[in-house]
Motif scaffolding. Sequence first.
Motif, PDB file in Angstrom:
ATOM      1  N   LEU A  49       0.837  -1.208   0.000  1.00 39.31           N
ATOM      2  CA  LEU A  49       0.000   0.000   0.000  1.00 39.31           C
ATOM      3  C   LEU A  49       0.871   1.257   0.000  1.00 39.31           C
ATOM      4  O   LEU A  49       0.592   2.211  -0.737  1.00 39.31           O
ATOM      5  N   MET A  52       2.383   1.635  -3.535  1.00 40.42           N
ATOM      6  CA  MET A  52       1.453   2.053  -4.580  1.00 40.42           C
ATOM      7  C   MET A  52       1.077   3.528  -4.465  1.00 40.42           C
ATOM      8  O   MET A  52       0.742   4.161  -5.463  1.00 40.42           O
ATOM      9  N   SER A  53       1.108   4.057  -3.244  1.00 44.62           N
ATOM     10  CA  SER A  53       0.734   5.462  -3.044  1.00 44.62           C
ATOM     11  C   SER A  53       1.943   6.367  -2.818  1.00 44.62           C
ATOM     12  O   SER A  53       1.776   7.531  -2.438  1.00 44.62           O
TER      13      SER A  53
ATOM     14  N   THR B  47      -4.470  -8.058  -7.185  1.00 44.11           N
ATOM     15  CA  THR B  47      -4.629  -6.707  -7.766  1.00 44.11           C
ATOM     16  C   THR B  47      -3.393  -5.860  -7.487  1.00 44.11           C
ATOM     17  O   THR B  47      -2.950  -5.101  -8.350  1.00 44.11           O
ATOM     18  N   SER B  51      -0.584  -4.672 -10.209  1.00 44.86           N
ATOM     19  CA  SER B  51      -0.443  -3.224 -10.359  1.00 44.86           C
ATOM     20  C   SER B  51       1.013  -2.797 -10.203  1.00 44.86           C
ATOM     21  O   SER B  51       1.520  -1.982 -10.981  1.00 44.86           O
ATOM     22  N   PHE B 149      -5.015  -1.200 -10.687  1.00 45.27           N
ATOM     23  CA  PHE B 149      -6.027  -1.294  -9.619  1.00 45.27           C
ATOM     24  C   PHE B 149      -5.778  -0.281  -8.506  1.00 45.27           C
ATOM     25  O   PHE B 149      -4.652   0.193  -8.314  1.00 45.27           O
ATOM     26  N   LYS B 150      -6.856   0.007  -7.737  1.00 42.12           N
ATOM     27  CA  LYS B 150      -6.667   0.707  -6.483  1.00 42.12           C
ATOM     28  C   LYS B 150      -5.655  -0.064  -5.650  1.00 42.12           C
ATOM     29  O   LYS B 150      -5.675  -1.281  -5.669  1.00 42.12           O
ATOM     30  N   THR B 151      -4.800   0.583  -4.947  1.00 41.90           N
ATOM     31  CA  THR B 151      -4.778   1.962  -4.572  1.00 41.90           C
ATOM     32  C   THR B 151      -3.873   2.830  -5.463  1.00 41.90           C
ATOM     33  O   THR B 151      -3.392   3.877  -5.011  1.00 41.90           O
ATOM     34  N   ALA B 152      -3.664   2.448  -6.703  1.00 42.08           N
ATOM     35  CA  ALA B 152      -2.852   3.267  -7.611  1.00 42.08           C
ATOM     36  C   ALA B 152      -3.558   4.606  -7.871  1.00 42.08           C
ATOM     37  O   ALA B 152      -4.781   4.644  -8.059  1.00 42.08           O
TER      38      ALA B 152
END
Lengths: 223, 223
Positions: A49, A52-53, B47, B51, B149-152
């Motif tokens: 997480l 990705m952020s 996911t 990602s 996908f989220k959290t991208a």
Amino acid sequence: MKIKAIAFDAYGTLLDVFSVGTLAETMFPGKGAAIATTWRDKQIDYTRLRSMSDKFADFWQVTGDALDYACEAHGVVLSEGARRALMDAYEVLTAFPENRVALSRLQESGIPMAVLTNGSTGMIGAALRASGLDGFFDHVLSADSVQVFKTAPEVYQLGPEAFGCAVSEILFVSSNCWDICGATWFGYHTIWLNRYVQPMERLGVEPNARGRSLTDVADYVLG
Amino acid sequence: MKIKAIAFDAYGTLLDVFSVGTLAETMFPGKGAAIATTWRDKQIDYTRLRSMSDKFADFWQVTGDALDYACEAHGVVLSEGARRALMDAYEVLTAFPENRVALSRLQESGIPMAVLTNGSTGMIGAALRASGLDGFFDHVLSADSVQVFKTAPEVYQLGPEAFGCAVSEILFVSSNCWDICGATWFGYHTIWLNRYVQPMERLGVEPNARGRSLTDVADYVLG
């Protein structure tokens, strides 16, 4: 296929994280295994997480955050002393029993070796010293240096940069199947050490080889 | 704080995925809950891994892959018919019971609403029709359109693009705490629906508000 260098994942691959769960069990009888499982799952979740952020925090921070979550999730109160003891356990993990012989065989063959880990520079340095493995590696490559975690390409790129050869000439070794999938996608030659007899991840990608321990890595490379 | 638009996560937030576990239990007595948990965990894992490595496959594919993993992990053989039935269940999920009243109140207030989901265009369209929710939304925004996908961030960016307003003016609603953390990092005004009384993720970020159901969202927005 000529292997010119080897990159090893650390936690679960070189270092046995099982002892952390044992310590948790002594502190929280009947809940130690569940806490250790949630702790590990959240530790991995948080690396992804944050990656990705673009919100990197080092693995020591992430590991502590995951421990706090796990204790709340399982309804136990974590004292400051217990927290310190569990975190400290990550710095004194034991090596898997076959490691020294297998790594010695590889070192004697002259092949350069590295650790390539999500662990912070401080954590992995301490853990390799404590387990007596620090003399085997030419490079200790940490996610710290690129401020993002595996399976981001930036981390895997550290291998070919350090060894100065093509990624396809480097054998990547991990017991974490997701790590093997990421490394294979990136272009490494890969061997999955399926230490705990788990299913292959369904990600449409396969390792080049499989084994159960570091002995299988030495046999694979040295023929 | 004036909320100009609302974006809702779908699975677990609007649509109750519990029924999938119930069906798994009828097929594999005693193992259904464990299979459903692993299925969901792997679905999310995949996911993120896809990602991070830029290996997108749509949510239908990822959901099927995760199901195959879960069945192998729990030692059950999945027949073709059982697989189809479990996957089909994702297209006929029920809405949470309070949804229609809460969404009607919001719709009557004139605030534009969207679904913002990892689900593929086909899956989410079918699920919204089957649950009778499709009339409430001005936009159905799928990860399909950005192939990640989220959290991208690319996925969260679909919200301000669709509504034509600043991200900070959009309320993002999810029962998945990790989704709330990603959305808050991205800049949304966020409300976490903690439907299952879970701990807050330890990621150094907090939602703007918390609730338990869509009723709390309507109350929060309409005062």
